[in-house]
Design an enzyme around this catalytic site. Structure first.
Site, PDB file in Angstrom:
ATOM      1  N   LYS A 112     -23.813 -21.054  22.764  1.00 38.05           N
ATOM      2  CA  LYS A 112     -24.687 -20.269  21.895  1.00 38.05           C
ATOM      3  C   LYS A 112     -23.998 -19.028  21.356  1.00 38.05           C
ATOM      4  O   LYS A 112     -24.342 -18.551  20.275  1.00 38.05           O
ATOM      5  CB  LYS A 112     -25.977 -19.889  22.625  1.00 38.05           C
ATOM      6  CG  LYS A 112     -26.905 -21.076  22.814  1.00 38.05           C
ATOM      7  CD  LYS A 112     -28.337 -20.613  22.938  1.00 38.05           C
ATOM      8  CE  LYS A 112     -29.296 -21.772  22.994  1.00 38.05           C
ATOM      9  NZ  LYS A 112     -30.692 -21.342  23.031  1.00 38.05           N
ATOM     10  N   LYS A 199     -27.478 -36.533  20.410  1.00 36.22           N
ATOM     11  CA  LYS A 199     -28.872 -36.269  20.723  1.00 36.22           C
ATOM     12  C   LYS A 199     -29.623 -35.812  19.463  1.00 36.22           C
ATOM     13  O   LYS A 199     -29.065 -35.080  18.655  1.00 36.22           O
ATOM     14  CB  LYS A 199     -28.882 -35.127  21.754  1.00 36.22           C
ATOM     15  CG  LYS A 199     -30.112 -35.026  22.597  1.00 36.22           C
ATOM     16  CD  LYS A 199     -29.879 -34.011  23.707  1.00 36.22           C
ATOM     17  CE  LYS A 199     -30.783 -32.811  23.497  1.00 36.22           C
ATOM     18  NZ  LYS A 199     -30.723 -31.823  24.560  1.00 36.22           N
ATOM     19  N   LYS A 202     -32.248 -30.275  16.034  1.00 40.08           N
ATOM     20  CA  LYS A 202     -32.411 -29.560  14.767  1.00 40.08           C
ATOM     21  C   LYS A 202     -31.095 -28.968  14.288  1.00 40.08           C
ATOM     22  O   LYS A 202     -30.830 -28.888  13.104  1.00 40.08           O
ATOM     23  CB  LYS A 202     -33.428 -28.433  14.927  1.00 40.08           C
ATOM     24  CG  LYS A 202     -34.809 -28.845  14.489  1.00 40.08           C
ATOM     25  CD  LYS A 202     -35.803 -27.749  14.768  1.00 40.08           C
ATOM     26  CE  LYS A 202     -35.831 -27.447  16.238  1.00 40.08           C
ATOM     27  NZ  LYS A 202     -37.149 -27.267  16.811  1.00 40.08           N
TER      28      LYS A 202
END
Ligand code: TRP
Length: 337
Positions: A112, A199, A202
């Site tokens: 992140k 996977k 978004k």
């Protein structure tokens, strides 16, 4: 009578809910409500850890609340994290029982922070992102949750939560916090229809996920354009794209159709368009029911919002009790004004 065990989970208000979220987590949350005392929280404090837009955050928070209610999460089990500010207060206290060394080893921070540096445009990575797992620990420990339904990606965060709880308990000389256990329920991992090796997510972009609350035409279009065979799959093996379509049928509970089409596949006679139509029908059926429910809720927007505020206030009482006890145990002032 035996007291029900408590389940806690959190979900970030990041916009559209896709079928990966629904089949992989939310559907399970709905079912857990039958057996456990559940608290589900929309974690808007967490959503601030990455570059974000305040107006969008507030919109997305309520949109997710309405979506969760439409899927069958009960209002009384649902709260908004920032309406229970004790999460942030406990987070501070737990920071002081969190090993800096352990925090530096969180793999999600590595992913992140790279994303944040990119999204911010100026390389910005917030300290909030670094402390994210401590806030998550506060979410869980504040309700003395027994179980946390999580996927493998959150295992390290739960392990850290247990470590923090243990250190706290040792330091204050009391088995105060319950060490929460993961609840690995069988959930189906839906993959991207555009790139079935990955996977459904978004962050991969619009082509990669199917919005549960999307228009019927859009759902059908996306299923129709799903990747099936790329020609790289060894003979005799099912390609990831076809496997993913069968998985969606299973997740949607269409086992009869699944069985039928699987037999056709094994006979070497399956037309992908038939499989796709069946998947599209199944997803549209779910989506239509949820969208109808959402329209009803939207017609009473104000009452629904008030209901969630009231539920948050009720859930907050438990959080306040924990924080009072924690302040008592840690030598902080504990006065009720
Ligand atoms: N970190 C979780 C995620 O990214 C969201 C979350 C926040 C959470 N607080 C939580 C999950 C508490 C479980 C329990 O998916």
């Amino acid at each position: 009578m035996e007291q029900k065990k408590r389940v806690l989970s959190g979900i970030q208000p990041t916009g559209d809910m896709h079928f990966g979220n629904y089949f992989g987590a939310v559907k399970n949350w709905v079912e857990l409500q039958e057996k456990y005392d559940c608290v589900y929280t929309v974690v808007d404090y967490h959503a601030m850890t990455m570059p974000y837009n305040p107006k969008k955050l507030r919109e997305n928070t309520w949109d997710l609340i309405f979506n969760l209610l439409s899927t069958g999460i009960r209002a009384e089990n649902l709260c908004i994290q920032s309406l229970v500010p004790e999460h942030a207060e406990l987070c501070w206290i737990l920071n002081c029982f969190t090993s800096y060394g352990l925090l530096t080893r969180m793999t999600q921070f590595k992913d992140k922070s790279a994303q944040s540096a990119e999204d911010s445009g100026d390389g910005f990575i917030s300290a909030g992102l670094f402390g994210y797992p401590v806030l998550q620990a506060a979410d869980i420990l504040i309700y003395r949750a027994d179980y946390v339904p999580i996927g493998k990606d959150q295992e390290q965060h739960l392990e850290l939560t247990r470590n923090i709880a243990q250190r706290f308990n040792n330091q204050v000389g009391k088995e105060y916090f319950i060490l929460p256990e993961p609840l690995f329920t069988k959930v189906l991992k839906v993959r991207s229809t555009a790139d079935p090796e990955r996977k459904m997510s978004k962050s991969l972009g619009e082509k990669h996920y199917i919005n549960v609350f999307g228009e019927e035409a859009r759902i059908r279009k996306q299923v129709r354009s799903a990747v099936t065979d790329t020609g790289d799959t060894p003979a005799g093996e099912m390609s990831p794209g076809v496997e993913n379509l069968f998985l969606l049928l299973e997740a949607a509970g269409k086992m009869d159709t699944h069985k039928e089409l699987m037999a056709t596949y094994q006979a070497g006679e399956l037309k992908y368009v038939d499989l796709k139509d069946a998947v599209a029908d199944a997803l549209v059926e779910i989506s239509t029911a949820f969208r109808e429910r959402k329209a009803e809720l939207n017609a009473n927007k104000k009452e629904v919002k008030n209901q969630i505020k009231a539920a948050s206030a009720e859930i907050r009482k438990r959080a306040q009790e924990t924080v009072r006890e924690v302040k008592e145990l840690t030598g902080l002032q504990n006065v009720r004004f």
